[in-house]
Scaffold this active site. Structure first.
Site, PDB file in Angstrom:
ATOM      1  N   HIS A 116      35.802  48.809  29.314  1.00 38.35           N
ATOM      2  CA  HIS A 116      36.327  47.979  30.403  1.00 38.35           C
ATOM      3  C   HIS A 116      37.320  46.995  29.811  1.00 38.35           C
ATOM      4  O   HIS A 116      36.967  45.862  29.488  1.00 38.35           O
ATOM      5  CB  HIS A 116      35.196  47.258  31.134  1.00 38.35           C
ATOM      6  N   ASP A 174      35.003  45.601  35.383  1.00 35.61           N
ATOM      7  CA  ASP A 174      33.575  45.230  35.364  1.00 35.61           C
ATOM      8  C   ASP A 174      33.379  43.872  36.042  1.00 35.61           C
ATOM      9  O   ASP A 174      32.477  43.695  36.867  1.00 35.61           O
ATOM     10  CB  ASP A 174      33.041  45.205  33.924  1.00 35.61           C
ATOM     11  N   TYR A 202      52.333  54.450  41.985  1.00 33.10           N
ATOM     12  CA  TYR A 202      51.950  53.496  43.029  1.00 33.10           C
ATOM     13  C   TYR A 202      53.169  52.742  43.547  1.00 33.10           C
ATOM     14  O   TYR A 202      54.098  52.493  42.803  1.00 33.10           O
ATOM     15  CB  TYR A 202      50.948  52.477  42.475  1.00 33.10           C
ATOM     16  N   GLU A 211      33.781  33.969  30.879  1.00 29.48           N
ATOM     17  CA  GLU A 211      32.909  34.302  32.024  1.00 29.48           C
ATOM     18  C   GLU A 211      32.786  33.182  33.049  1.00 29.48           C
ATOM     19  O   GLU A 211      32.293  33.410  34.159  1.00 29.48           O
ATOM     20  CB  GLU A 211      31.533  34.761  31.519  1.00 29.48           C
TER      21      GLU A 211
END
Ligand SMILES: [Zn+2]
Ligand SMILES: [Zn+2]
Length: 404
Positions: free
Chosen positions: A112, A117, A310, A384
């Site tokens: 990841h 994630d 895209y 985090e």
């Protein structure tokens, strides 16, 4: 003591985001340890589906193979009330992780490294916060867990084609991407074009090989290829308005084998990136014209294939401004920033073509902690603390959107 006063929504959400912070961190680390490549997100999507069902969401699995859609109708929803959608992408990348934390990928050559994630964990956290406020929700929530953002044609397009919005187009859709260039604590919003349409170029030049000492008896595809590369550079510099962002890079040239041989053929690959559909098309035409005309002038033949990727990520002006106002309330003026547009591509673009909405850059960088590596790096990581912000802000945005 005064009488019981109602706790403002912002404080309620911040408290809830703090309460589930450890759980969101654990979810992110669990998904990080078990990364899955595009359209192979079986464990991740099952984890999401189980978690959402437990919370009371109506869950549909197997949308575009491994996609998950979760709906929650608010206790105060009416026939005319709004629906807000959020999207998280779930896939990892084919690369080896080189971090040293204790939740590294357990799979060789899968990592990841793009923060998906974290995207998934934050949307699960927000789903939990919003489920806890279900009785007060004056509308409906739709969470979209998308497979394969990293691999064309991408999960977004396939989910839409499989009827994701067939019953009802949501009133708005939002998504977020971890961005190490944005310091943790901040969110970057950009109205209009934020990320590019990316198309792949495959150009083959066919000449006539021969002895390198006798070019007059050959048609040299190497010199022709070089002229083509040079001429292609005039598209952005001479055809595009200077204020219109575009990139054309020839990234691979392969041909030839020895000092004394003119080869028969040269193969080239590259990328062409633009921010709007009109200039995307004009560019394609110019690429075709230049490649064929230059090849003809050089006495060789060329074949070209443009594989469309895209489209550009174009944020709706009103939705972006709405999110900016809420970010100023939730995070403060100084933490609500305007990032530079990026020429990377992202298939959230398809959702923005189907529905009004906005995509934002969630700050995850932290120089002091050494969290500086870019997405798609083997050392990519996030601070985090960003999970607390991403989880809370999504919830705050949803509550405000549905009640206004
Ligand atoms: Zn990526
Ligand atoms: Zn990504």
């Amino acid at each position: 003591m005064h009488g019981a006063t109602e706790v403002p929504l912002k404080e309620q959400i911040k408290t809830k985001a703090n309460e589930i912070f450890d759980e969101v961190v654990e979810l992110r680390r669990d998904i990080h340890r078990h990364p899955e490549l595009a359209f192979e997100e079986k464990r991740t999507s099952q984890l999401a589906a189980n978690y959402l069902r437990e919370l009371g969401y109506e869950v549909t699995q197997g949308v575009a193979k491994t996609g998950v859609v979760a709906d929650l109708k608010g206790g105060k929803a009416t026939a005319t009330s709004k629906t807000i959608a959020f999207r998280a992408d779930m896939d990892a990348l084919p690369m080896n992780e080189e971090n040293s934390h204790n939740f590294c990928s357990t799979k060789p050559n899968v990592m990841h490294a793009c923060g998906h994630d974290a995207h998934t964990a934050m949307m699960l956290g927000a789903a939990k916060i919003l489920a806890s406020l279900q009785a007060e929700l004056p509308g409906s929530i739709k969470f979209i867990f998308q497979p394969s953002e990293e691999c064309a044609p991408g999960g977004a397009k396939l989910m839409l084609e499989s009827g994701l919005f067939a019953d009802k187009i949501p009133d708005a859709i939002f998504g977020q991407h971890c961005m190490p260039q944005v310091p943790v604590g901040k969110i970057g919003f950009l109205s209009g074009a934020m990320m590019a349409a990316a198309d792949e170029l495959y150009i083959n030049v066919f000449g006539k090989g021969g002895h390198a000492s006798a070019p007059h008896r050959a048609n040299d595809p190497i010199l022709a290829a070089v002229q083509i590369v040079n001429s292609l550079q005039t598209i952005v510099s001479r055809n595009f308005p200077p204020h219109e962002p575009a990139v054309l890079t020839i990234a691979a040239i392969n041909g030839g084998s020895a000092t004394n041989i003119i080869p028969n053929e040269v193969k080239m690959k590259g990328t062409y990136r633009t921010m709007n559909e009109e200039w995307r098309e004009i560019g394609h035409q110019r690429i075709e014209e230049i490649v064929h005309a230059t090849a003809k002038a050089m006495g060789v033949r060329a074949e070209i294939e443009i594989r469309k990727g895209y489209p550009a990520v174009v944020n709706d002006k009103n939705m972006t401004e709405f999110a900016i106002d809420l970010s100023r309330e939730y995070l403060g003026e100084a933490n609500t920033i305007t990032p530079e547009p990026m020429m990377a591509a992202e298939d959230f673009a398809y959702f923005l073509q189907a529905c009004k909405g906005a995509y934002w850059m969630l700050g995850v960088g932290n120089e002091e902690k050494g969290i500086v590596h870019n997405i798609h790096s083997t050392h990519f990581d996030i601070d985090e603390e960003a999970l607390r912000i991403g989880t809370g802000f999504v919830s705050y945005l949803a509550m405000n959107f549905l009640s206004k």
